[in-house]
Design a protein around this motif. Structure first.
Motif, PDB file in Angstrom:
ATOM      1  N   ASP A  45     -24.645 -20.655   2.475  1.00 42.15           N
ATOM      2  CA  ASP A  45     -24.011 -21.964   2.364  1.00 42.15           C
ATOM      3  C   ASP A  45     -23.130 -22.180   3.581  1.00 42.15           C
ATOM      4  OD1 ASP A  45     -21.593 -20.535   1.834  1.00 42.15           O
ATOM      5  OD2 ASP A  45     -21.981 -20.602  -0.312  1.00 42.15           O
ATOM      6  N   ARG A  46     -22.284 -23.195   3.537  1.00 41.54           N
ATOM      7  CA  ARG A  46     -21.458 -23.511   4.712  1.00 41.54           C
ATOM      8  C   ARG A  46     -20.508 -22.374   5.087  1.00 41.54           C
ATOM      9  NH1 ARG A  46     -18.234 -28.103   1.450  1.00 41.54           N
ATOM     10  NH2 ARG A  46     -17.072 -26.715   0.091  1.00 41.54           N
ATOM     11  N   ASP A  47     -20.119 -21.570   4.118  1.00 42.22           N
ATOM     12  CA  ASP A  47     -19.219 -20.450   4.380  1.00 42.22           C
ATOM     13  C   ASP A  47     -19.942 -19.136   4.647  1.00 42.22           C
ATOM     14  OD1 ASP A  47     -16.997 -22.119   3.968  1.00 42.22           O
ATOM     15  OD2 ASP A  47     -17.088 -21.776   1.795  1.00 42.22           O
ATOM     16  N   HIS A  48     -21.231 -19.084   4.341  1.00 38.66           N
ATOM     17  CA  HIS A  48     -22.020 -17.854   4.464  1.00 38.66           C
ATOM     18  C   HIS A  48     -23.354 -18.176   5.140  1.00 38.66           C
ATOM     19  CE1 HIS A  48     -19.327 -17.318   0.972  1.00 38.66           C
ATOM     20  NE2 HIS A  48     -19.088 -16.177   1.589  1.00 38.66           N
ATOM     21  N   PRO A  49     -23.360 -18.192   6.482  1.00 36.89           N
ATOM     22  CA  PRO A  49     -24.589 -18.527   7.222  1.00 36.89           C
ATOM     23  C   PRO A  49     -25.595 -17.375   7.156  1.00 36.89           C
ATOM     24  CG  PRO A  49     -22.870 -17.845   8.737  1.00 36.89           C
ATOM     25  CD  PRO A  49     -22.232 -17.900   7.366  1.00 36.89           C
ATOM     26  N   PRO A  50     -26.817 -17.604   7.632  1.00 32.84           N
ATOM     27  CA  PRO A  50     -27.835 -16.542   7.592  1.00 32.84           C
ATOM     28  C   PRO A  50     -27.404 -15.230   8.243  1.00 32.84           C
ATOM     29  CG  PRO A  50     -28.864 -18.637   8.091  1.00 32.84           C
ATOM     30  CD  PRO A  50     -27.371 -18.878   8.112  1.00 32.84           C
ATOM     31  N   ALA A  51     -26.562 -15.294   9.262  1.00 35.25           N
ATOM     32  CA  ALA A  51     -26.110 -14.065   9.917  1.00 35.25           C
ATOM     33  C   ALA A  51     -25.126 -13.272   9.066  1.00 35.25           C
ATOM     34  CB  ALA A  51     -25.460 -14.391  11.265  1.00 35.25           C
ATOM     35  N   ASP A  52     -24.524 -13.914   8.075  1.00 33.50           N
ATOM     36  CA  ASP A  52     -23.521 -13.259   7.234  1.00 33.50           C
ATOM     37  C   ASP A  52     -23.540 -13.829   5.811  1.00 33.50           C
ATOM     38  OD1 ASP A  52     -21.412 -11.574   6.575  1.00 33.50           O
ATOM     39  OD2 ASP A  52     -19.892 -13.016   7.237  1.00 33.50           O
ATOM     40  N   PRO A  53     -24.670 -13.664   5.099  1.00 33.30           N
ATOM     41  CA  PRO A  53     -24.746 -14.215   3.744  1.00 33.30           C
ATOM     42  C   PRO A  53     -23.823 -13.470   2.783  1.00 33.30           C
ATOM     43  CG  PRO A  53     -26.629 -12.800   4.153  1.00 33.30           C
ATOM     44  CD  PRO A  53     -25.862 -12.902   5.456  1.00 33.30           C
ATOM     45  N   ALA A  54     -23.459 -14.139   1.715  1.00 30.57           N
ATOM     46  CA  ALA A  54     -22.744 -13.450   0.634  1.00 30.57           C
ATOM     47  C   ALA A  54     -23.811 -12.727  -0.184  1.00 30.57           C
ATOM     48  CB  ALA A  54     -21.999 -14.454  -0.236  1.00 30.57           C
ATOM     49  N   ILE A  55     -23.638 -11.444  -0.372  1.00 28.29           N
ATOM     50  CA  ILE A  55     -24.614 -10.667  -1.139  1.00 28.29           C
ATOM     51  C   ILE A  55     -23.911 -10.058  -2.335  1.00 28.29           C
ATOM     52  CG2 ILE A  55     -26.222  -8.726  -1.135  1.00 28.29           C
ATOM     53  CD1 ILE A  55     -26.616  -9.260   1.868  1.00 28.29           C
TER      54      ILE A  55
END
Length: 126
Positions: A45-55
């Motif tokens: 999402d806006r806070d978690h881009p593909p380079a740093d997703p929330a997992i």
């Protein structure tokens, strides 16, 4: 002779129907019950881009996430449901009481009747 039961679109469609009903009812415990113990949920999402997703890893983290979401007084509608023997996909349309909308597109891998891996992409109104 051992017989192995293969997943079918019918069983994943039933899983998706049950998950959708729980989402639309804001039932966090039932939503979380659709995930396998070692499941992962990746959020972009806006806070978690593909380079740093929330997992989120494991049912405790996934359950806590859905308890937070279901506690926000959002209206939820699940649409565009697709089921294959080992995968499900759907869109989730949410609305806050102030009218702000969120749309989530989710794709998940299913094994033995439970979600084992899911990726969700979320966007909000500006």
């Amino acid at each position: 002779m051992t017989t192995t039961t293969q997943p079918t679109t019918t069983t994943t469609a039933a899983l998706l129907d049950s998950l959708a009903a729980a989402i639309e009812a804001n039932d966090a415990s039932t939503i979380a019950a659709h995930y396998a113990p070692g499941a992962t949920l990746s959020l972009l999402d806006r806070d978690h881009p593909p380079a740093d997703p929330a997992i989120l890893a494991g049912t405790d983290e996934i359950d806590a996430y859905f308890r937070d979401i279901c506690g926000r007084n959002l209206g939820h509608r699940v649409a565009d449901r697709v089921a294959a023997p080992d995968r499900i996909a759907f869109t989730q349309h949410c609305r806050y009481p102030n009218g702000q909308r969120v749309v989530c597109i989710a794709v998940a891998r299913v094994k033995e009747g439970l979600i084992v891996d899911q990726t969700a992409v979320q966007v909000w109104d500006a």
